[in-house]
Design a protein around this motif. Structure first.
Motif, PDB file in Angstrom:
ATOM      1  N   THR A  76      29.957  38.195  38.850  1.00  0.00           N
ATOM      2  CA  THR A  76      31.061  39.014  38.727  1.00  0.00           C
ATOM      3  C   THR A  76      31.772  38.806  37.575  1.00  0.00           C
ATOM      4  O   THR A  76      32.098  37.920  37.038  1.00  0.00           O
ATOM      5  CB  THR A  76      32.103  38.696  39.817  1.00  0.00           C
ATOM      6  N   ILE A 118      36.403  42.781  33.693  1.00  0.00           N
ATOM      7  CA  ILE A 118      36.452  44.129  33.084  1.00  0.00           C
ATOM      8  C   ILE A 118      38.107  44.262  32.708  1.00  0.00           C
ATOM      9  O   ILE A 118      38.823  44.262  33.514  1.00  0.00           O
ATOM     10  CB  ILE A 118      35.942  45.285  34.195  1.00  0.00           C
ATOM     11  N   TYR A 134      39.846  43.009  36.272  1.00  0.00           N
ATOM     12  CA  TYR A 134      39.272  43.206  37.743  1.00  0.00           C
ATOM     13  C   TYR A 134      37.813  42.752  37.396  1.00  0.00           C
ATOM     14  O   TYR A 134      37.277  42.637  36.384  1.00  0.00           O
ATOM     15  CB  TYR A 134      39.330  44.600  38.055  1.00  0.00           C
ATOM     16  N   GLU A 173      33.791  43.116  38.305  1.00  0.00           N
ATOM     17  CA  GLU A 173      32.666  44.218  38.607  1.00  0.00           C
ATOM     18  C   GLU A 173      31.330  43.169  38.818  1.00  0.00           C
ATOM     19  O   GLU A 173      31.124  42.348  37.806  1.00  0.00           O
ATOM     20  CB  GLU A 173      32.405  45.021  37.600  1.00  0.00           C
ATOM     21  N   ASP A 184      27.551  42.192  38.528  1.00  0.00           N
ATOM     22  CA  ASP A 184      26.155  42.997  37.707  1.00  0.00           C
ATOM     23  C   ASP A 184      25.135  41.834  37.977  1.00  0.00           C
ATOM     24  O   ASP A 184      25.318  40.861  38.422  1.00  0.00           O
ATOM     25  CB  ASP A 184      26.781  42.874  36.246  1.00  0.00           C
ATOM     26  N   ASP A 244      38.437  49.149  30.858  1.00  0.00           N
ATOM     27  CA  ASP A 244      37.107  49.834  31.478  1.00  0.00           C
ATOM     28  C   ASP A 244      36.098  49.121  30.632  1.00  0.00           C
ATOM     29  O   ASP A 244      34.958  49.354  31.194  1.00  0.00           O
ATOM     30  CB  ASP A 244      36.998  51.037  31.870  1.00  0.00           C
TER      31      ASP A 244
END
Length: 81
Positions: A2, A5, A25, A27, A29, A55
């Motif tokens: 994780t 971002i 946050y 994300e 991958d 982002d």
């Protein structure tokens, strides 16, 4: 893995506020894609040394990790495996 971002455009010198904070946050991958990116678990009280656009993943070389921190030491050991 994780990765962290940016929730908004971030400036060098800002202090990240970790999981549930206002600046980043997580994300999920693949391990391959996550190489060179800041894990969200290490994003607490970490200073940015360069800007990151909203982002976009936060690169490891964009932050100053506390190498004396137990969690950073354990993460470094894990990365060697």
């Amino acid at each position: 893995h994780t990765v962290s971002i940016a929730k908004r455009d971030l400036s060098g010198g800002e202090l990240l506020d970790g999981i549930g904070g206002f600046l980043a946050y997580g994300e999920v991958d693949t391990a391959e894609n996550a190489r060179g990116l800041l894990p969200i678990g290490l994003a607490d009280n970490v200073k940015l040394n360069q800007p990151v656009k909203q982002d976009q993943p936060i690169p490891l070389d964009a932050v100053e990790l506390d190498e004396a921190s137990l969690i950073v030491k354990l993460w470094r050991e894990q990365e060697k495996m």
